[in-house]
Design a protein around this motif. Structure first.
Motif, PDB file in Angstrom:
ATOM      1  N   GLN A  68      46.890  55.012  -1.679  1.00 10.84           N
ATOM      2  CA  GLN A  68      48.097  55.471  -0.991  1.00 10.84           C
ATOM      3  C   GLN A  68      49.295  54.596  -1.354  1.00 10.84           C
ATOM      4  OE1 GLN A  68      47.826  54.624   3.221  1.00 10.84           O
ATOM      5  NE2 GLN A  68      49.063  56.414   3.722  1.00 10.84           N
ATOM      6  N   ALA A  69      50.438  55.230  -1.417  1.00  9.55           N
ATOM      7  CA  ALA A  69      51.702  54.513  -1.561  1.00  9.55           C
ATOM      8  C   ALA A  69      52.692  55.112  -0.573  1.00  9.55           C
ATOM      9  CB  ALA A  69      52.244  54.630  -2.978  1.00  9.55           C
ATOM     10  N   VAL A  70      53.369  54.244   0.144  1.00  3.74           N
ATOM     11  CA  VAL A  70      54.419  54.672   1.070  1.00  3.74           C
ATOM     12  C   VAL A  70      55.677  53.887   0.744  1.00  3.74           C
ATOM     13  CG1 VAL A  70      52.836  55.367   2.922  1.00  3.74           C
ATOM     14  CG2 VAL A  70      53.703  53.023   2.862  1.00  3.74           C
ATOM     15  N   LYS A  94      41.058  38.210   7.169  1.00  3.70           N
ATOM     16  CA  LYS A  94      42.473  38.551   7.071  1.00  3.70           C
ATOM     17  C   LYS A  94      43.161  37.526   6.185  1.00  3.70           C
ATOM     18  CE  LYS A  94      44.914  38.765  10.955  1.00  3.70           C
ATOM     19  NZ  LYS A  94      45.891  38.898  12.035  1.00  3.70           N
ATOM     20  N   ARG A  95      43.877  38.022   5.192  1.00  6.71           N
ATOM     21  CA  ARG A  95      44.698  37.160   4.341  1.00  6.71           C
ATOM     22  C   ARG A  95      46.036  37.838   4.160  1.00  6.71           C
ATOM     23  NH1 ARG A  95      44.111  35.509  -1.891  1.00  6.71           N
ATOM     24  NH2 ARG A  95      45.861  34.074  -1.926  1.00  6.71           N
ATOM     25  N   ILE A  96      47.079  37.127   4.518  1.00  7.82           N
ATOM     26  CA  ILE A  96      48.435  37.660   4.403  1.00  7.82           C
ATOM     27  C   ILE A  96      49.241  36.705   3.534  1.00  7.82           C
ATOM     28  CG2 ILE A  96      50.528  38.347   5.622  1.00  7.82           C
ATOM     29  CD1 ILE A  96      48.751  38.883   8.086  1.00  7.82           C
ATOM     30  N   ALA A  97      49.842  37.238   2.499  1.00 10.36           N
ATOM     31  CA  ALA A  97      50.697  36.462   1.602  1.00 10.36           C
ATOM     32  C   ALA A  97      52.084  37.095   1.598  1.00 10.36           C
ATOM     33  CB  ALA A  97      50.098  36.441   0.195  1.00 10.36           C
ATOM     34  N   SER A  98      52.960  36.588   0.764  1.00 10.35           N
ATOM     35  CA  SER A  98      54.332  37.102   0.736  1.00 10.35           C
ATOM     36  C   SER A  98      54.432  38.496   0.112  1.00 10.35           C
ATOM     37  CB  SER A  98      55.245  36.142  -0.025  1.00 10.35           C
ATOM     38  OG  SER A  98      54.797  36.023  -1.374  1.00 10.35           O
ATOM     39  N   ASN A  99      53.436  38.886  -0.711  1.00  7.73           N
ATOM     40  CA  ASN A  99      53.531  40.183  -1.380  1.00  7.73           C
ATOM     41  C   ASN A  99      52.281  41.060  -1.241  1.00  7.73           C
ATOM     42  OD1 ASN A  99      51.918  38.594  -2.975  1.00  7.73           O
ATOM     43  ND2 ASN A  99      52.865  39.212  -4.894  1.00  7.73           N
ATOM     44  N   PHE A 100      51.351  40.703  -0.349  1.00 12.84           N
ATOM     45  CA  PHE A 100      50.186  41.544  -0.096  1.00 12.84           C
ATOM     46  C   PHE A 100      49.488  41.106   1.185  1.00 12.84           C
ATOM     47  CE2 PHE A 100      48.096  37.981  -2.101  1.00 12.84           C
ATOM     48  CZ  PHE A 100      46.847  37.923  -1.485  1.00 12.84           C
ATOM     49  N   PHE A 101      48.595  41.963   1.664  1.00 17.26           N
ATOM     50  CA  PHE A 101      47.648  41.556   2.696  1.00 17.26           C
ATOM     51  C   PHE A 101      46.309  42.224   2.426  1.00 17.26           C
ATOM     52  CE2 PHE A 101      49.437  45.337   4.884  1.00 17.26           C
ATOM     53  CZ  PHE A 101      48.274  46.024   5.204  1.00 17.26           C
ATOM     54  N   ASP A 114      40.969  47.033   3.791  1.00 10.28           N
ATOM     55  CA  ASP A 114      42.311  47.511   3.445  1.00 10.28           C
ATOM     56  C   ASP A 114      43.049  46.426   2.670  1.00 10.28           C
ATOM     57  OD1 ASP A 114      41.581  49.573   5.132  1.00 10.28           O
ATOM     58  OD2 ASP A 114      43.048  49.119   6.670  1.00 10.28           O
ATOM     59  N   ARG A 115      43.620  46.816   1.545  1.00 11.84           N
ATOM     60  CA  ARG A 115      44.492  45.922   0.783  1.00 11.84           C
ATOM     61  C   ARG A 115      45.776  46.675   0.493  1.00 11.84           C
ATOM     62  NH1 ARG A 115      44.006  41.480  -3.305  1.00 11.84           N
ATOM     63  NH2 ARG A 115      46.125  41.352  -4.119  1.00 11.84           N
ATOM     64  N   CYS A 116      46.901  46.011   0.744  1.00 11.84           N
ATOM     65  CA  CYS A 116      48.201  46.590   0.424  1.00 11.84           C
ATOM     66  C   CYS A 116      49.019  45.565  -0.348  1.00 11.84           C
ATOM     67  CB  CYS A 116      48.941  47.003   1.696  1.00 11.84           C
ATOM     68  SG  CYS A 116      48.177  48.380   2.578  1.00 11.84           S
ATOM     69  N   ASN A 117      49.551  45.995  -1.499  1.00 17.11           N
ATOM     70  CA  ASN A 117      50.445  45.182  -2.313  1.00 17.11           C
ATOM     71  C   ASN A 117      51.866  45.694  -2.118  1.00 17.11           C
ATOM     72  OD1 ASN A 117      48.136  43.979  -3.303  1.00 17.11           O
ATOM     73  ND2 ASN A 117      48.209  44.982  -5.281  1.00 17.11           N
ATOM     74  N   PHE A 118      52.821  44.788  -2.080  1.00  6.77           N
ATOM     75  CA  PHE A 118      54.209  45.130  -1.791  1.00  6.77           C
ATOM     76  C   PHE A 118      55.080  44.899  -3.015  1.00  6.77           C
ATOM     77  CE2 PHE A 118      52.202  44.738   2.160  1.00  6.77           C
ATOM     78  CZ  PHE A 118      52.965  45.334   3.138  1.00  6.77           C
ATOM     79  N   THR A 119      55.829  45.946  -3.382  1.00  6.64           N
ATOM     80  CA  THR A 119      56.868  45.822  -4.396  1.00  6.64           C
ATOM     81  C   THR A 119      58.192  46.124  -3.704  1.00  6.64           C
ATOM     82  OG1 THR A 119      56.566  48.133  -5.095  1.00  6.64           O
ATOM     83  CG2 THR A 119      55.322  46.444  -6.307  1.00  6.64           C
ATOM     84  N   SER A 120      59.262  46.070  -4.419  1.00  3.54           N
ATOM     85  CA  SER A 120      60.564  46.242  -3.769  1.00  3.54           C
ATOM     86  C   SER A 120      60.726  47.607  -3.105  1.00  3.54           C
ATOM     87  CB  SER A 120      61.704  46.006  -4.770  1.00  3.54           C
ATOM     88  OG  SER A 120      61.624  46.947  -5.824  1.00  3.54           O
ATOM     89  N   ARG A 121      60.136  48.664  -3.666  1.00  2.38           N
ATOM     90  CA  ARG A 121      60.350  50.012  -3.123  1.00  2.38           C
ATOM     91  C   ARG A 121      59.147  50.617  -2.409  1.00  2.38           C
ATOM     92  NH1 ARG A 121      61.485  53.356  -7.756  1.00  2.38           N
ATOM     93  NH2 ARG A 121      61.757  55.010  -6.256  1.00  2.38           N
ATOM     94  N   PHE A 122      57.924  50.135  -2.720  1.00  2.59           N
ATOM     95  CA  PHE A 122      56.722  50.770  -2.181  1.00  2.59           C
ATOM     96  C   PHE A 122      55.710  49.758  -1.663  1.00  2.59           C
ATOM     97  CE2 PHE A 122      58.352  54.082  -4.964  1.00  2.59           C
ATOM     98  CZ  PHE A 122      58.172  55.223  -4.197  1.00  2.59           C
ATOM     99  N   VAL A 123      54.845  50.267  -0.777  1.00  3.61           N
ATOM    100  CA  VAL A 123      53.640  49.558  -0.353  1.00  3.61           C
ATOM    101  C   VAL A 123      52.480  50.345  -0.967  1.00  3.61           C
ATOM    102  CG1 VAL A 123      52.264  48.774   1.592  1.00  3.61           C
ATOM    103  CG2 VAL A 123      54.755  48.889   1.812  1.00  3.61           C
ATOM    104  N   LEU A 149      44.303  47.007  -8.155  1.00  2.00           N
ATOM    105  CA  LEU A 149      45.458  47.662  -7.508  1.00  2.00           C
ATOM    106  C   LEU A 149      46.762  47.030  -7.981  1.00  2.00           C
ATOM    107  CD1 LEU A 149      46.570  49.655  -5.354  1.00  2.00           C
ATOM    108  CD2 LEU A 149      46.361  47.772  -3.704  1.00  2.00           C
ATOM    109  N   SER A 150      47.662  47.874  -8.445  1.00  2.39           N
ATOM    110  CA  SER A 150      48.993  47.397  -8.838  1.00  2.39           C
ATOM    111  C   SER A 150      50.017  48.485  -8.584  1.00  2.39           C
ATOM    112  CB  SER A 150      49.015  46.968 -10.302  1.00  2.39           C
ATOM    113  OG  SER A 150      48.810  48.075 -11.138  1.00  2.39           O
ATOM    114  N   GLY A 151      51.266  48.083  -8.599  1.00  5.46           N
ATOM    115  CA  GLY A 151      52.343  49.043  -8.365  1.00  5.46           C
ATOM    116  C   GLY A 151      53.542  48.728  -9.208  1.00  5.46           C
TER     117      GLY A 151
END
Length: 152
Positions: A68-70, A94-101, A114-123, A149-151
């Protein structure tokens, strides 16, 4: 004869995760999300998540995968995004960093990851649910999916 029966039982309880022979890269063109998924394990499409992406499941329905991407709300941190999802109490990892959790736990005899990576426009996220009794068979599959996983 006992050895033969033992082999048959061992083969019968081996999960579909143990047969993760065929992999492909699944891409979400709208967001640039990409992730390796085992097509020999997740053989069926199972619907669409919020945002962009696809849900998959095993043929027996015992496990599922959501890619998924939102759109990322401007400035929202991984910790704040996770809090908005109201994860259940009792998270085991649980691991939370500046650009993923990454979060994981057990609910009703299933491990959810659940893993989510954060870029400037999408999760960009992967959500995996699988039988807790099959954790060992799934460890390598979950690790490869998560690490790929990458974005954009």
């Amino acid at each position: 004869m006992k050895t033969f029966a033992g082999i048959v039982v061992a083969l019968a309880v081996t999960s579909s995760a143990a047969r993760a022979d065929d992999w492909t890269t699944y891409r979400i063109p709208q967001s640039g999300t990409s992730v390796d998924i085992p097509t020999s394990v997740f053989t069926e499409q199972a619907g669409k998540p919020d945002g962009y992406g696809q849900q998959f499941r095993t043929s027996d329905g015992a496990a599922d995968l959501t890619v998924q991407a939102v759109r990322r709300q401007q400035g929202i941190s991984p910790a704040a995004f996770l809090a908005t999802k109201q994860p259940p109490s009792g998270i085991v990892y649980k691991r939370i960093a500046s650009n993923f959790f990454v979060v994981s736990s057990i609910k009703r005899d299933k491990i959810w990851y659940d893993r989510c990576n954060f870029t400037s426009r999408f999760v960009h996220c992967v959500l995996i649910n699988y039988p807790a009794a099959e954790k060992r068979q799934w460890d390598g599959v979950v690790t490869r999916i998560s690490h790929s996983l990458s974005g954009g």
